[in-house]
Design an enzyme around this catalytic site. Sequence first.
Site, PDB file in Angstrom:
ATOM      1  N   HIS A  70      38.994  49.089  28.474  1.00  0.00           N
ATOM      2  CA  HIS A  70      39.087  48.440  29.781  1.00  0.00           C
ATOM      3  C   HIS A  70      39.343  46.953  29.557  1.00  0.00           C
ATOM      4  CE1 HIS A  70      38.318  47.379  33.895  1.00  0.00           C
ATOM      5  NE2 HIS A  70      37.369  46.539  33.519  1.00  0.00           N
ATOM      6  N   ASP A  81      40.121  43.551  31.398  1.00  0.00           N
ATOM      7  CA  ASP A  81      40.221  42.812  32.657  1.00  0.00           C
ATOM      8  C   ASP A  81      41.431  41.888  32.602  1.00  0.00           C
ATOM      9  OD1 ASP A  81      37.920  43.673  34.216  1.00  0.00           O
ATOM     10  OD2 ASP A  81      36.715  42.773  32.637  1.00  0.00           O
ATOM     11  N   ASP A 116      36.287  50.132  37.354  1.00  0.00           N
ATOM     12  CA  ASP A 116      35.428  48.955  37.479  1.00  0.00           C
ATOM     13  C   ASP A 116      35.635  48.153  38.760  1.00  0.00           C
ATOM     14  OD1 ASP A 116      33.480  47.140  36.577  1.00  0.00           O
ATOM     15  OD2 ASP A 116      34.982  45.838  35.693  1.00  0.00           O
ATOM     16  N   HIS A 142      40.628  43.067  40.158  1.00  0.00           N
ATOM     17  CA  HIS A 142      39.258  43.131  40.683  1.00  0.00           C
ATOM     18  C   HIS A 142      38.321  42.032  40.185  1.00  0.00           C
ATOM     19  CE1 HIS A 142      38.818  45.896  37.083  1.00  0.00           C
ATOM     20  NE2 HIS A 142      37.804  45.071  36.892  1.00  0.00           N
TER      21      HIS A 142
END
Length: 1010
Positions: free
Chosen positions: A262, A264, A374, A578
């Site tokens: 993951h 970001d 997430d 996000h």
Amino acid sequence: MHNDRTITEARLKRVLDERVRPAVYPVSVPLEVSVWDAPGEPVPVAEGLAAPRRPVEPGAPWGPPWGTSWFTVAGTVPREWAGRTVEALLDLGFDENMPGFQCEGLVYRPDASPVKGLNPRNQWVRIAESASGGEQVLLHVEASSNPVILDYHPFVPTELGDRETADAAPRYRLGRMDLAVFDRPVWELVQDLEVLGELMAELPEDSPRRWEILRAVERALDAVDLQDVGRTAERARRELAGVLSAPAHASAHRLSAVGHAHIDSAWLWPLRETVRKVARTTSNMTALLEDEPEFVYAMSQAQQFAWIKEHRPEVYARVKKAVAEGRFVPVGGMWVESDTNMPGSEALARQFVHGKRFFLEEFGIETEEVWLPDSFGYSVALPQLVRLSGSKWFLTQKISWSRTNKFPHHTFWWEGLDGTRVFTHFPPIDTYNSQLSGREVAHAVRNFQEKGGATRSLAPTGWGDGGGGTTREMLARARRLADLEGSARVGFEKPSAFFEKAQAEYGHAPVWAGELYLELHRATLTSQARTKRGNRRSEHLLREAELWAATAAVRTGFPYPYEALDRLWKTVLLHQFHDILPGTSIAWVHREAAQTYARVAAELEEIVGGATAALAGDGTGGGTVVFNAAPHGRGGAAAHGAVVARPAAEHSGQVVARPREGGGFTLGNAWLRVEVDGRGLVVSVYDLEADRETLAPGAAANLLQLHPDFPNMWDAWDVDHFYRNTVTDLTDVETLELTDGGVVRVVRAFGASRVEQRISLPSNMRRLDLETEVDWHETEKFLKAAFPLDLHTDRVAAETQFGHLYRPTHTNTSWDAAKFEACAHRFVHLEEPGWGVAVVNDSTYGYDVTRSVREGGPGTTTTVRLSLLRAPRFPDPRTDQGTHRFRYALVPNASVGDAVREGYRINLPERRVPGDTGVRPLVEVAGENGEAVVVSAVKLADDGSGDVVVRLYESLGGRARARLEAGFAVAAASGCDLLERPGSAVAVEDGRILLALRPFEIVTLRLSRA
């Protein structure tokens, strides 16, 4: 026996830590190390490789915050290592407890080809599987000295979050830089002992299997010569072979591991650093895919693929090859892993359009699973958009973070706003960064809530947040857990394979209807107000740019700006990631976002200006054409689906403004009488038509309220319910005056801040307009604007993408009470039968609603509050300091349809352009229920064919029969999906298309021009 267990566990830990793990690399020699420190931002690879070096020793400090250093390591494999496996150990100064949150590196060969990434849990580079001895080693490392922002306490304000405010002190000290022999049998023994030790710790105390493992571990530890681990490792492994070969029970849970990192797209690092994080991680993963035939790796976010394609083509070539082989799997189908609460209707649709189209064009792959582990809650509009994009499955993990109620399912059908259902999975392992540890695997089995109906779940496996991905140790665990007594069965497979099996097994899964509300991180609806305003403004400018450019292209031959609109959409979609739109990134990210939004607005204004000028003509006659991209029409009147352009006319109606007895002022028009008292507060909004008061008796509206705001965790993310316990009403007034334009101007000071408000009534609308400018210099405060209404209702309608949803105004259950801060787009609407009130806004998202029974008599006060500003100090210590402007309005006697219209109108003001002739709308919606149908987009098809694409939706939650009337000759029409791929033909008669829409249904039509 208990004493035996604790002694063996302590013995195992010490032997592993102090003898066995160090013996994985039994001998080593130092490498020669030199370095070049790039003077500013990262440089191209060729420049970094060619730059002059200076010698450096292990232990030397390096790396100011956000700097880049190019290390070169050189050495020779000793002759006596012939036949042995050799690796380079390159420690940049890592803290192994913080993978993804500190320094990282990407290793290159002298020919500029990438080798693999370096991070705290992945410090090795294979030199030779079986060395000849005498090999020359020369490697280059592009090392990034990202400062630790999160640290071990995540709430300490820091200036390190922006290169403009960070100091220049080195953040790291160079660690071990060696060539070493890699002892495979010892490494395998480490994996055996770790897996068995972790499994043993999770089994019940009275489990025979636990004691079988314990005795085998004891025998293995007895077999190891602690002075010569390498010679005795295989002997120790033979003592473990029996317990490692015992098969899992027939009923064992099946855990589908998926390699994952993951990443970001921005968070505690800027966007430019994410480009390099993606390159490092994908280099690692493609290398691991070459070494491990059972490994499957999944990566989401088309934007991240596009970044490495543009900035690291040598890495992208490896990715593309691995994708073609079917083991590097694009997932998600979205441009980024976006927030889903706040993006507008079209923006959320375009996340799928641009994401899925990228994967189709680059790899020929139709992604079918939506991958959002997430994001901070999930919009009720998503299921319909998932299906309309051609996808069919949904995955997230974040709902496990909810603090009040445990979500009742892990595998289920999620039903959206319009009734569309999508098969959904929440991994019960409760992390998107799984290491496949014994604790995690056991938790997944215990936690899985579909026992008895389903037997499988998914585990995203690899270091994430800041990237890193799966390690060879995780793959070793999976091999041992593939069929092991006492454990779930673990195996790597594609997400699509998991979903196909899960749905086949459990197609009768339970249904969850409605939004997936995260009972945490509610303050993300307010933090970083400039970013949110930039997003809202960009979305509406994109609507206008497409609409007017398409109209001008059809009517005048205006060149439609395909490339510019594609690029601008992708820029806006990126900033809906996000941790950007929710306001939870470092200062650098939000500073750049403000600059980006300004550039986007300027370019879109130029497109709109060019198109409207082309439509309006030369304007030599001195006239004016009004362009209005908002839906209009009230009640049964025809709704012109978001497009109207006409010659300007004078506004009808008259506004009365006069002093009020006792202080303040009275404003009035044909529909409303408004009283502003001597404090500058609105104390009456009287609906003349309905003959009733809007506000609760004795209450004041447009009341600014200030709360302390210091949550228990996650400053920029969270607001806790106890913030309401203390409130300051801002009622002191410095200036109260009636301006020449009939506008009441109010100025207040509070703390270190000032606010100026302008209160006005439009001459021809049933609406009270409120403009608020705040010069904000508070910290750890929360600013709200309150509207206490004389309404009794148990629910509030809040606009979401392509419709609205109802939330309770009461707190009957813990699920209701947990929604004390929620998301609304352009409006919230409350009503009693036959009479309602809307509060509309141009840039806010957070709101709350409370009810109280009035003292001294019957009656309910329902108070709506818009959330305006916060002032958290982490991760950006100066969050939202400075000037902010908000526009919102109170609309009495409003239906939901009125709320929809006024919500659009406050975000899409009229444009006046010199011209002498009206412009017929490119499309109009009319008919019996035409007012219920809203056009969300009018554009030319992305494929350059010249076809006109119209997307519309039913906005009121009922059935709608209407007709779409095209203002141009239509040769043919078809329904299509979000990606504008034609479906079934649609009948067209004299440019008219009959529509029959279900509640909240989205329809996309493709019209071929004759």
